[in-house]
Write a protein that holds these residues in place. Structure first.
Motif, PDB file in Angstrom:
ATOM      1  N   ARG A  17      10.040 -40.020 -53.301  1.00 45.03           N
ATOM      2  CA  ARG A  17       9.433 -40.646 -52.128  1.00 45.03           C
ATOM      3  C   ARG A  17       8.329 -41.626 -52.512  1.00 45.03           C
ATOM      4  O   ARG A  17       7.883 -42.432 -51.692  1.00 45.03           O
TER       5      ARG A  17
ATOM      6  N   ARG B 286      16.305 -45.498 -48.235  1.00 44.60           N
ATOM      7  CA  ARG B 286      15.560 -45.283 -46.980  1.00 44.60           C
ATOM      8  C   ARG B 286      16.092 -44.054 -46.257  1.00 44.60           C
ATOM      9  O   ARG B 286      15.313 -43.258 -45.706  1.00 44.60           O
ATOM     10  N   GLN B 287      17.416 -43.895 -46.276  1.00 44.38           N
ATOM     11  CA  GLN B 287      18.017 -42.740 -45.615  1.00 44.38           C
ATOM     12  C   GLN B 287      17.603 -41.443 -46.318  1.00 44.38           C
ATOM     13  O   GLN B 287      17.258 -40.446 -45.661  1.00 44.38           O
TER      14      GLN B 287
ATOM     15  N   ARG C 111      14.925 -40.895 -48.089  1.00 37.42           N
ATOM     16  CA  ARG C 111      13.497 -40.641 -47.907  1.00 37.42           C
ATOM     17  C   ARG C 111      13.174 -40.186 -46.486  1.00 37.42           C
ATOM     18  O   ARG C 111      12.103 -39.629 -46.246  1.00 37.42           O
ATOM     19  N   SER C 112      14.103 -40.421 -45.564  1.00 32.90           N
ATOM     20  CA  SER C 112      13.857 -39.992 -44.191  1.00 32.90           C
ATOM     21  C   SER C 112      14.190 -38.513 -43.989  1.00 32.90           C
ATOM     22  O   SER C 112      13.849 -37.937 -42.955  1.00 32.90           O
ATOM     23  N   GLN C 113      14.854 -37.911 -44.992  1.00 33.14           N
ATOM     24  CA  GLN C 113      15.251 -36.507 -44.896  1.00 33.14           C
ATOM     25  C   GLN C 113      14.225 -35.632 -45.620  1.00 33.14           C
ATOM     26  O   GLN C 113      13.518 -36.092 -46.509  1.00 33.14           O
TER      27      GLN C 113
ATOM     28  N   GLN D  62      25.947 -44.417 -47.426  1.00 32.12           N
ATOM     29  CA  GLN D  62      25.192 -43.910 -46.278  1.00 32.12           C
ATOM     30  C   GLN D  62      26.053 -42.975 -45.436  1.00 32.12           C
ATOM     31  O   GLN D  62      25.584 -41.911 -45.002  1.00 32.12           O
TER      32      GLN D  62
END
Length: 408
Positions: A71, A86-87, A89-91, A192
């Motif tokens: 992160r 980005r995906q 790091r969003s989890q 993704q």
């Protein structure tokens, strides 16, 4: 004398595709001979420190001043596009992306699931699984047989399903999605979608375990967390993602590569046929020799650190090459020789330090059972195609074989 952080940038650009299955890229050896730590360029334009020496690699992997937290800005990721990053790091992070106390707290409750004692109870079931698929191989009239599809992939898939309580009927789903997620040739959209579908599947699996617990790793984790009042659904999904995706891809490729290596070195295969007691050390040598995870670990320096006379500044990325370290002649005499009697276990195939592979005991046991059983039950097994014609994987960080035709 400390070297400047502005040391000359080498001409190595990562990732480098492997050519011969039995030899690392020539650039690795050339760079290691120059220095155990060098500055290189990534294919995405970034620059990192490339660590190719065994001693230096272990030192960095054990040093808590190097972060595993993906992160953080500047973390070296060369095989993940910006959208996928980005995906990710969003989890919620899984333990491979944690440091210090956070990592220890996440790892500690799961360690007990992978002890030698607990896994020994799983050995008879693994033996049954291996025998089942070899039975199917022997029953078919078709020759040659693709060992990847007949044995290498289904064995670890079924073992990890047993361990986690995931239905084996779903193995084609997560196996296919994992392949897309790690394949460098996949488009950002494909990656993704694969990550999202895997995450959704695992979210549903954990939900089912919460309402219908069984005798499996996740049911025990849920029961423990409920007792402690710390039930963390999102954290369990992240753990599931880590174990399910990491628990079969590497082992499946190592089964295939191990078979190729032993069949290509009949004098070495004869040693373990004559004495299966040699198989555990043969597994260690095969892990060292092939090092299927090319770059064992990426790290981000959180402080200025001096290693081997090189000053790595805070905020700079570091990549440890397990393959290069495992062929370091200063540690492994004649590293290009496959020697099942070498008798060493300090390779970096499973990493080193706090993040050393959690499932290494399981992987070792699977490989030992597969090699002993396969060559005992099919002693005349042989490659149906020359080694140079095999479709080795060169499009992923994890090295392996797409297809492995064998006959007997």
């Amino acid at each position: 004398m400390t070297k400047s952080v502005d040391s000359e940038l080498s001409d190595l650009e990562l990732p480098v595709e492997r050519g011969c299955p039995f030899t690392p890229p020539a650039a690795y050896e050339r760079l290691r001979e120059k220095a155990p730590i060098n500055r290189i360029r990534l294919v995405n334009g970034g620059e990192v420190w490339w660590v190719s020496g065994h001693e230096e690699g272990r030192a960095i992997l054990a040093d808590r001043r190097f972060s595993s937290d993906k992160r953080k800005d500047g973390f070296p990721l060369f095989n993940v596009d910006a959208a996928t990053l980005r995906q990710l790091r969003s989890q919620p992070p899984h333990m491979l992306s944690m440091d210090g106390n956070e990592h220890a707290a996440a790892r500690r409750p799961v360690i007990g699931e992978f002890t030698v004692k607990r896994l020994a109870a799983l050995r008879p079931r693994i033996q049954d699984i291996v025998d089942h698929f070899i039975d199917d191989m022997l029953a078919t009239d078709q020759r040659p047989v693709d060992l990847v599809q007949a044995l290498s992939l289904p064995v670890p898939s079924l073992v990890i399903c047993e361990l986690l309580g995931a239905p084996y009927t779903d193995h084609d789903f997560f196996q296919g999605r994992t392949a897309v997620a790690v394949r460098r040739a996949s488009s950002p959209e494909e990656r993704q979608r694969a990550f999202a579908e895997l995450r959704a599947y695992l979210d549903d699996l954990v939900t089912r375990k919460e309402s219908e617990p069984g005798d499996d790793l996740f049911s025990r984790q849920i029961a423990r967390q409920r007792q402690e009042g710390t039930l963390d659904h999102a954290g369990l999904v992240s753990l599931a993602f880590l174990l399910l995706t990491a628990g079969h891809e590497t082992t499946a490729n190592m089964i295939s590569l191990g078979v190729v290596g032993l069949l290509s070195h009949p004098e070495q295969l004869a040693l373990i046929k004559a004495d299966p007691g040699r198989t555990p050390m043969a597994v260690e040598e095969l892990l060292r020799y092939f090092s299927i995870t090319d770059t064992v670990s990426s790290r981000l320096a959180t402080d200025d650190v001096e290693i081997a006379g090189v000053r790595i500044k805070a905020g700079q990325g570091v990549i440890v090459s397990g393959l290069s370290a495992n062929w370091d002649p200063a540690v492994f005499v004649h590293p290009a020789d496959l020697d099942v009697e070498r008798g060493v276990r300090h390779h970096l195939a499973f990493g080193f330090g706090p993040h050393q592979c959690l499932g290494q005991n399981l992987a070792r046991m699977e490989l030992q059972i597969v090699f002993d059983t396969l060559f005992r039950r099919i002693p005349t097994l042989q490659l149906a195609s020359p080694v140079q014609d095999l479709p080795f994987k060169t499009d992923a960080v994890i090295y392996g074989v797409h297809e492995l035709p064998v006959t007997w």
